[in-house]
Scaffold this motif. Structure first.
Motif: not given
Length: 505
Positions: A338-342, A365-367
């Motif tokens: 998810f972090t890489e693709n989206e 993610l916590d940003r």
């Protein structure tokens, strides 16, 4: 190095000596250039929403409003209008009494089409006893320009853009301030019926903004069925930056005092940080359209909002799992994907174990989140969307300006020039964490993304330091999603003749 008077000034401005030393180091050593991995594109980094997906995102945004989420429109509005009239000032200072350039001729040939024409005509009558047509008929072109621009008339050359009449309506012509308020009812009206609008203004013009809104608000509320809560702020003096001479020593005024200058629009991260809303839309003051085009504008604002709502929901769900300790194995790999693709975040290393991967994912993610509209590049000056290497070695989506690129790096220059899309400054921000606490946005600034410009004061050359731009380095450590939006959503007014374009008539 600093006198008692210098230290007293620093205390007054709430600037520490450490901040001054940091600024002096930037002057001495410069800012590092950013490394472009690749321009963002529809194939990688820019989301193109299909027609079948549009309604889903709009419903997501409406659902957030119906659930009681708070929204603010944040509008940087301190910019002076003087640059709009650059060509008219040139004419005013020329030896010719009649228009000679295409720009000035176009202005006078169409003067009756401007929304400020009636006010100008009245000012001319009051000042000279003659109307605009009478003055032009007798060749007094410069008199008309003076009454438009100078304090003896409408003073448009010294006012901020937000206070100029832009668009014509039967019930009364409207400024960008009025258009921004009206536009907010289309996509930022909370469940209670309130529309929150925040303008950042210069201190000298704040009262004029307040008077304009006070005079117009009730009429707008009755017409639009909304209640407006309008707030204002100015750039904090603590964000001013020290100027230096060409030898990088503090520049001093004629009285011996240190010279400080405003830190640019990047200073507004401090103002943004004080907005207490779940979602914040950011849009420049001059990017407005008449009512007949507002539904199209609002449609894409709702899409941006919907994308933010859905991407945040996924990230918050993942964070709940990651922090509970129950997330492992395949689920960790799903979140990494998810972090890489989206979110287009490329990790800088492999992970030794699940604990290390979990920590990495929580940190990423916590940003704060932002969803930025991007239009196809049509040669406008300014920044664009890129995938960039970050200080921690990861890569992510960033908005870059030309000043952040090494002009001697042919590959970087080519990548910047060949970018497929352009940044119209059209974004919505999610500034709360998964626990619903507000982020301290100043923690996510990359201080190494400012730049140095050449200026002068009283005929002496100096160097000025611009802070990391609001949507550039000031948001460097945010999670970013780029969404393609049509060029019809980008209608800035850079010159007065832009008001003659069909989208402003």
């Amino acid at each position: 190095m600093f006198t008692k008077e210098d230290l007293a000034l620093l205390r007054k401005k709430n600037i520490s000596q450490q901040q001054i030393e940091e600024q002096l180091n930037f002057f001495r050593n410069g800012f590092p250039f950013l490394k472009i991995v690749a321009p963002a594109s529809v194939e990688k980094g820019i989301l193109r929403i299909t027609e079948s997906e549009m309604e889903e995102y709009r419903r997501a945004w409406q659902g957030a409003l119906e659930a009681g989420k708070s929204v603010t429109k944040f509008v940087p509005a301190s910019g002076a209008a003087s640059r709009m009239f650059k060509e008219l000032y040139t004419f005013l200072n020329s030896s010719s009494d009649r228009p000679e350039t295409h720009f000035v001729t176009t202005f006078f040939d169409n003067i009756g089409r401007f929304a400020f024409y009636d006010a100008l005509n009245e000012a001319c009558r009051k000042k000279t006893g003659k109307s605009v047509p009478e003055l032009l008929g007798s060749g007094n072109y410069k008199q008309v320009v003076k009454i438009l621009l100078l304090p003896e008339g409408l003073n448009y050359g010294n006012l901020p853009k937000g206070l100029l009449l832009f668009h014509s309506y039967k019930e009364g012509n409207r400024t960008p301030v009025g258009e921004q308020l009206t536009e907010g009812t289309y996509y930022a009206k909370e469940r209670s019926g309130v529309v929150n609008v925040h303008f950042t203004v210069s201190e000298e013009h704040r009262e004029l903004f307040e008077l304009l809104v006070a005079a117009r608000r009730l009429g707008y509320e009755l017409k639009l069925g909304a209640k407006f809560k309008v707030s204002y702020s100015v750039q904090k003096s603590s964000t001013d930056t020290l100027a230096v001479d060409l030898e990088n020593n503090p520049f001093r005024n004629e009285d011996g005092s240190l010279l400080f200058r405003p830190g640019g629009h990047g200073a507004l991260i401090e103002n943004l940080n004080e907005i207490d809303s779940d979602f914040i839309f950011i849009k420049n003051i001059d990017n407005v359209v008449p009512d007949r085009l507002k539904e199209n504008e609002a449609f894409y604002k709702q899409l941006l909002g919907g994308v933010l709502v859905k991407i945040q929901q996924r990230a918050f769900g993942y964070l709940d799992e990651l922090t509970s300790g129950a997330c492992s194995g395949d689920r960790l790999q799903e979140i990494l994907t998810f972090t890489e693709n989206e979110l287009c975040i490329a990790p800088n290393r492999s992970f030794a174990d699940e604990g290390q991967l979990r920590e990495y994912l929580i940190a990423k993610l916590d940003r704060p989140f932002r969803v930025c509209g991007m239009v196809k590049n049509v040669g406008e000056p300014g920044g664009g969307p890129f995938i960039v290497e970050n200080p921690d070695g990861t890569a992510s989506l960033q908005i870059l300006e030309s000043s952040q690129i090494d002009e001697n790096d042919e590959k970087a220059v080519a990548a910047f020039r060949n970018g497929s899309h352009f940044n119209p400054v059209d974004l919505v921000c999610g500034v709360r964490c998964y626990k619903n606490n507000k982020f301290d946005l100043t923690r996510f600034v990359d201080k190494n993304t400012g730049f140095i410009s050449q200026k002068s004061k009283n005929g002496k050359e100096l160097k000025a330091l611009e802070l990391p731009g609001l949507w550039n380095g000031a948001m460097s450590d945010w999670n970013t999603v780029f969404v393609e939006v049509p060029l019809t959503t980008f209608n800035p007014v850079k010159t007065v003749n832009d008001l003659l374009r069909p989208e402003h008539q």
